[in-house]
Design a protein around this motif. Structure first.
Motif, PDB file in Angstrom:
ATOM      1  N   ILE A  88       0.832  -1.204   0.000  1.00 29.81           N
ATOM      2  CA  ILE A  88       0.000   0.000   0.000  1.00 29.81           C
ATOM      3  C   ILE A  88       0.867   1.255   0.000  1.00 29.81           C
ATOM      4  CG2 ILE A  88      -1.631   1.350   1.393  1.00 29.81           C
ATOM      5  CD1 ILE A  88      -2.868  -1.314   2.276  1.00 29.81           C
ATOM      6  N   PRO A  94      -1.783   5.881  -6.459  1.00 24.86           N
ATOM      7  CA  PRO A  94      -3.030   6.220  -5.752  1.00 24.86           C
ATOM      8  C   PRO A  94      -4.194   5.282  -6.066  1.00 24.86           C
ATOM      9  CG  PRO A  94      -1.952   8.206  -6.508  1.00 24.86           C
ATOM     10  CD  PRO A  94      -1.169   7.066  -7.088  1.00 24.86           C
ATOM     11  N   LYS A  95      -4.353   4.907  -7.338  1.00 26.04           N
ATOM     12  CA  LYS A  95      -5.466   4.047  -7.726  1.00 26.04           C
ATOM     13  C   LYS A  95      -5.367   2.688  -7.044  1.00 26.04           C
ATOM     14  CE  LYS A  95      -7.588   1.811 -11.752  1.00 26.04           C
ATOM     15  NZ  LYS A  95      -7.516   1.659 -13.233  1.00 26.04           N
ATOM     16  N   ARG A 112      -3.492   1.958  -4.462  1.00 28.32           N
ATOM     17  CA  ARG A 112      -3.477   2.123  -3.016  1.00 28.32           C
ATOM     18  C   ARG A 112      -4.904   2.081  -2.459  1.00 28.32           C
ATOM     19  NH1 ARG A 112      -0.790   6.763  -2.594  1.00 28.32           N
ATOM     20  NH2 ARG A 112       1.212   5.656  -2.506  1.00 28.32           N
ATOM     21  N   VAL A 113      -5.815   2.766  -3.130  1.00 31.17           N
ATOM     22  CA  VAL A 113      -7.220   2.763  -2.703  1.00 31.17           C
ATOM     23  C   VAL A 113      -7.814   1.363  -2.841  1.00 31.17           C
ATOM     24  CG1 VAL A 113      -9.532   3.619  -3.237  1.00 31.17           C
ATOM     25  CG2 VAL A 113      -7.590   5.199  -3.215  1.00 31.17           C
ATOM     26  N   LYS A 114      -7.494   0.704  -3.953  1.00 31.31           N
ATOM     27  CA  LYS A 114      -8.034  -0.636  -4.195  1.00 31.31           C
ATOM     28  C   LYS A 114      -7.565  -1.630  -3.135  1.00 31.31           C
ATOM     29  CE  LYS A 114      -8.001  -4.395  -7.597  1.00 31.31           C
ATOM     30  NZ  LYS A 114      -7.500  -4.826  -8.941  1.00 31.31           N
ATOM     31  N   SER A 167      -6.212  -0.989  -0.180  1.00 32.04           N
ATOM     32  CA  SER A 167      -6.698  -0.574   1.144  1.00 32.04           C
ATOM     33  C   SER A 167      -8.147  -0.996   1.349  1.00 32.04           C
ATOM     34  CB  SER A 167      -6.568   0.948   1.305  1.00 32.04           C
ATOM     35  OG  SER A 167      -5.219   1.359   1.221  1.00 32.04           O
ATOM     36  N   SER A 168      -8.955  -0.865   0.306  1.00 31.79           N
ATOM     37  CA  SER A 168     -10.356  -1.284   0.395  1.00 31.79           C
ATOM     38  C   SER A 168     -10.467  -2.780   0.601  1.00 31.79           C
ATOM     39  CB  SER A 168     -11.107  -0.868  -0.880  1.00 31.79           C
ATOM     40  OG  SER A 168     -11.081   0.528  -1.060  1.00 31.79           O
TER      41      SER A 168
END
Length: 256
Positions: free
Chosen positions: A119, A124-125, A127-129, A131-132
């Motif tokens: 992460i 950014p893309k 990282r969000v995925k 993390s989710s």
């Protein structure tokens, strides 16, 4: 032992010799599992196969400051698997199988650490995925814990979590099957290092013995399958070792 093979070690402890053998098998399984968790023998060609940590992969990620096209999914899934098996090994679910909890607690810490590293260096893309997905894993695990405590008595809870852990472990065996297919197809053991195959076999047979000694169906069935796969890997290694090339480029993971 009851009709489903649930662990009854706490209710009917065996002889001192039986207990020594049982703990010996469990401790051995923990030690061999550490070889798969700690990145001493792994390399980037096999991290996706065993869903284990991969020191060169993460050194490369840190060095380049990017996850490139590596996938976090094996670490995410391995974390969920470790959490489910950890819950099964605790007294809230099963009596007398604490060594299952210890090895999976260590595994969960390692998988969480590698996921966090992923992460930290992802774009950014992604990282969000990732993390989710991580939040989803803890959400699913929390739901499993809550449902098993709120809806089931102790014996039914052990069956429920036991079947979940078996299904999760069997699903993970798809990775060794894929590497076995790759070895047969390429006639090379380049992507199946001997020490990882040996460690997987020794870990599986140790926990298979641990489950048999405890008469615990949910431990010895998946580890029995792992033992068979480990034997196949070692046989293939011995058969194809001479034809393997040491100079091929590493197999990099490019799926997301």
């Amino acid at each position: 032992m009851n009709s489903l093979g649930l662990s009854v070690a706490a209710a009917a402890p065996g002889s001192p010799f039986h207990d020594i053998c049982c703990y010996g098998a469990g401790i051995a399984g923990n030690i061999f599992a550490l070889v798969l968790f700690i990145p001493l023998l792994s390399d980037c060609r096999t991290c996706e196969w065993l869903s284990t940590d991969c020191s060169p992969t993460f050194k490369r990620i840190v060095r380049n400051g990017s996850t490139e096209q590596f996938s976090a999914m094996p670490y995410i899934y391995s974390l969920l698997n470790c959490l489910i098996c950890l819950w099964y090994g605790l007294p809230f679910v099963s009596y007398g199988v604490v060594l299952v909890a210890t090895v999976n607690s260590i595994g969960a810490v390692f998988q969480l650490a590698y996921t966090a590293t992923f992460i930290a260096f992802a774009d950014p893309k992604h990282r969000v995925k990732v993390s989710s997905l991580l939040v989803m894993v803890f959400g699913v695990f929390a739901l499993i814990v809550y449902a098993s405590l709120a809806l089931f008595d102790h014996q039914t809870r052990q069956m429920f979590i036991g079947y979940l852990s078996v299904a999760s472990l069997i699903f993970m065996f798809a990775s060794p099957l894929s590497i076995i297919n790759l070895v047969i197809r390429t006639k090379s053991v380049e992507y199946m290092p001997f020490y990882l195959s040996l460690s997987m076999f020794l870990m599986s047979i140790s926990f298979f013995a641990y489950g048999v000694l405890l008469h615990d169906f949910f431990i010895y069935i998946p580890n029995g399958i792992g033992t068979v796969l480990g034997v196949i890997q070692l046989v293939l290694y011995g058969y194809f070792r001479k034809g393997s090339s040491e100079d091929r480029l590493p197999l990099l993971v490019t799926h997301t």
